[in-house]
Design an enzyme around this catalytic site. Sequence first.
Site, PDB file in Angstrom:
ATOM      1  N   SER A 259      53.698 -22.804 -69.847  1.00 22.62           N
ATOM      2  CA  SER A 259      53.266 -22.358 -68.513  1.00 22.62           C
ATOM      3  C   SER A 259      53.054 -23.541 -67.579  1.00 22.62           C
ATOM      4  CB  SER A 259      51.984 -21.528 -68.635  1.00 22.62           C
ATOM      5  OG  SER A 259      50.940 -22.334 -69.169  1.00 22.62           O
TER       6      SER A 259
ATOM      7  N   GLU B 255      57.640 -44.357 -53.634  1.00 19.72           N
ATOM      8  CA  GLU B 255      57.357 -44.833 -55.002  1.00 19.72           C
ATOM      9  C   GLU B 255      58.464 -45.780 -55.447  1.00 19.72           C
ATOM     10  OE1 GLU B 255      54.653 -41.190 -56.755  1.00 19.72           O
ATOM     11  OE2 GLU B 255      56.777 -41.139 -57.191  1.00 19.72           O
TER      12      GLU B 255
ATOM     13  N   ASP C 132      56.566 -29.709 -79.059  1.00 19.12           N
ATOM     14  CA  ASP C 132      56.780 -28.541 -79.937  1.00 19.12           C
ATOM     15  C   ASP C 132      58.158 -27.915 -79.712  1.00 19.12           C
ATOM     16  OD1 ASP C 132      54.153 -28.946 -80.692  1.00 19.12           O
ATOM     17  OD2 ASP C 132      53.354 -27.325 -79.448  1.00 19.12           O
TER      18      ASP C 132
ATOM     19  N   HIS D 154      54.490 -45.697 -68.248  1.00 20.80           N
ATOM     20  CA  HIS D 154      54.038 -45.886 -66.864  1.00 20.80           C
ATOM     21  C   HIS D 154      53.316 -47.229 -66.799  1.00 20.80           C
ATOM     22  CE1 HIS D 154      52.301 -45.219 -62.939  1.00 20.80           C
ATOM     23  NE2 HIS D 154      52.998 -44.117 -62.832  1.00 20.80           N
TER      24      HIS D 154
ATOM     25  N   ARG E 205      60.009 -48.305 -62.581  1.00 18.92           N
ATOM     26  CA  ARG E 205      58.829 -48.518 -63.432  1.00 18.92           C
ATOM     27  C   ARG E 205      59.135 -49.122 -64.797  1.00 18.92           C
ATOM     28  NH1 ARG E 205      56.964 -42.324 -63.714  1.00 18.92           N
ATOM     29  NH2 ARG E 205      56.532 -42.820 -61.570  1.00 18.92           N
TER      30      ARG E 205
ATOM     31  N   HIS F  79      54.491 -42.174 -70.959  1.00 17.74           N
ATOM     32  CA  HIS F  79      54.311 -41.270 -69.820  1.00 17.74           C
ATOM     33  C   HIS F  79      55.298 -40.105 -69.790  1.00 17.74           C
ATOM     34  CE1 HIS F  79      53.268 -40.034 -65.794  1.00 17.74           C
ATOM     35  NE2 HIS F  79      54.464 -40.338 -65.305  1.00 17.74           N
TER      36      HIS F  79
ATOM     37  N   GLU G  15      60.521 -30.964 -68.780  1.00 16.18           N
ATOM     38  CA  GLU G  15      60.516 -32.214 -69.543  1.00 16.18           C
ATOM     39  C   GLU G  15      61.103 -32.057 -70.940  1.00 16.18           C
ATOM     40  OE1 GLU G  15      56.933 -34.466 -68.951  1.00 16.18           O
ATOM     41  OE2 GLU G  15      57.419 -35.866 -70.563  1.00 16.18           O
TER      42      GLU G  15
ATOM     43  N   ARG H 157      64.009 -42.520 -65.792  1.00 19.16           N
ATOM     44  CA  ARG H 157      63.777 -41.570 -64.706  1.00 19.16           C
ATOM     45  C   ARG H 157      63.207 -42.262 -63.475  1.00 19.16           C
ATOM     46  NH1 ARG H 157      59.073 -38.460 -63.036  1.00 19.16           N
ATOM     47  NH2 ARG H 157      57.908 -39.672 -64.575  1.00 19.16           N
TER      48      ARG H 157
END
Length: 528
Positions: A12, A112, A219, A240, A286, A347, A371, A382
């Site tokens: 969810s 960013e 999972d 990160h 990053r 991250h 993800e 990414r």
Amino acid sequence: MPEKYDFLILGSGGAGLSFALRVARYGTVAIVTKKDSTESNTNYAQGGLASVLDRRDRFEDHVNDTIVAGAGLCHPGIVEMVVREGPDVVKELLDWGARFSTRDGILDLGREGGHSHNRIVHAADRTGKEIEQTLLTALDDHPNISIFEHHFALELITQHHLGRIVTRYDNDISCYGAYVLNTQTRKVGVILAKATLLATGGVGEVYLHSTNPSIATGDGIAMAFRAKARVANMEFMQFHPTTLNVPEANSFLISEAVRGKGGILRDRSGKTFMKDYDKRAELAPRDIVARSIDDYLKKSGDNTVYLDVTHIDKNILTESFPHIMETCRKYGIDIASEWIPVVPAAHYLCGGVLTDQDGRTSINGLFCAGESACTGLHGANRLASNSLLEAMVFSKRAAVVAADYMKDSQWVTGVPEWDDSGTTNVEESILISHNKQELQQVMWNYVGIVRSDLRLQRAFRRTGLVYEETEDFYRRTRVSVELCELRNLIANAYIIIRSAMSRKESRGLHYTTDYPCRIEEACRDTVI
Ligand code: FAD
Ligand code: SIN
């Protein structure tokens, strides 16, 4: 009796909830989620969602920034498609009620690392919470949607459960739903579905230090792997660069948007160092910033670097980063006048269950978004704020093809009940937490930002031992969330290590001292 729905959604977060809103007009929907419905990586996202919305920005530039960060492994057609569909999903979120930050009546776009323009749509520094709440509110009381909180998906149901021997070489495997553990009654039930979406998120918990909440145990990827789905690019775990280095803060994220607003990295004497590593300094992608900090710490022998925002107007800090300010204050740091101690932490997982451009996996009737998917967007690294974008675009595309698939499908018959004969209640649950800690430590020490053949072999051997002990325990014990999560973490660790071992080069997030350069012949996805 099994429960029957047209669509079953596992998870969810942003991917699962937005998929639910889209398919609910075609049939009944069950959302299964292992804790409260809000508990997800989505809920903790800070920086925002990247999309080309400024007149001066261009799709070509967002495509190019994504591909540069992805270090040669992005699928250009997928990048182009996702970037071009970005503005539509932002509009959809606004239509569903999301309140993103604005300036003078238009969306305020942040910046960013790795982005050549301001293009990050955000809700101050709690963008994920705004998205999660918006989606939950939009589907509240929907007559076709049932949410099962505190229900843990154990296994995907395939022909294997109907008695057929299924191998990785079969290309007609189908998913018919899932076995689900009600974590309050401890009963395992069968939920049958005509189409199933895997939206179970990432696997940050496989590392000792991670920005992810505890639900991120991979999972879905482990279940799909056991069901013989194809999984790809698992060696690319993103660290990160800036998480709060205070022991009790649990690797709380200090958003990249803070560097986007002018935050500067310093060592304890105040010296800046990022320009020595990359001309983009604090705004380099990053992976470069995380590796630079790691290198700087190893060379200096220090255990922290600092993020300095004391030169930024306090009103700007208060308006842009209220959550970060408040959290730092809780740990005794006033960011307007003091440097923030930061270190890298695990991250984001760039790999996952392999999908096509519409979220189809290699298993019929099983779709994947967010993800837990590997779509080809991120390649070997990414770009910041591209994952909420990916989750929204792929859940939208998967909803279209899953609705079509559902119309031509039937619920399967003859699925046996969960068989736990011969098992007993867990005798020593402390063994589970010991094995989890050992696994996390091994992954942190040997499969982290910098790798080598020796370290990977060591990780492989040690993980093998933890695997054997845990499987033995599993065979004797009634299922519990803790035990199943541990098994799933081990499966993910195994795939990450095997994938890392097979990549004999350094590319994007995978850096190994034995093969420090990029090798063009190795420029392909790692598919298991
Ligand atoms: P999630 O949001 O993680 O949802 C997964 C759901 O699956 C959860 O509800 C979980 O409980 C459920 N679940 C898992 N396993 C099971 C099971 N066995 N049974 C039942 N349910 C299960 N990305 C950006 O683009 N921009 C950002 O600014 C940004 N900031 C971030 C900040 C933080 C601190 C973190 C951790 C991540 C951030 N990310 C950001 C990444 C981004 O938030 C995630 O990649 C994205 O939200 C994933 O969405 P998802 O729906 O795929 O998974
Ligand atoms: C952040 O706010 O730094 C996280 C952004 C992301 O993970 O994309």
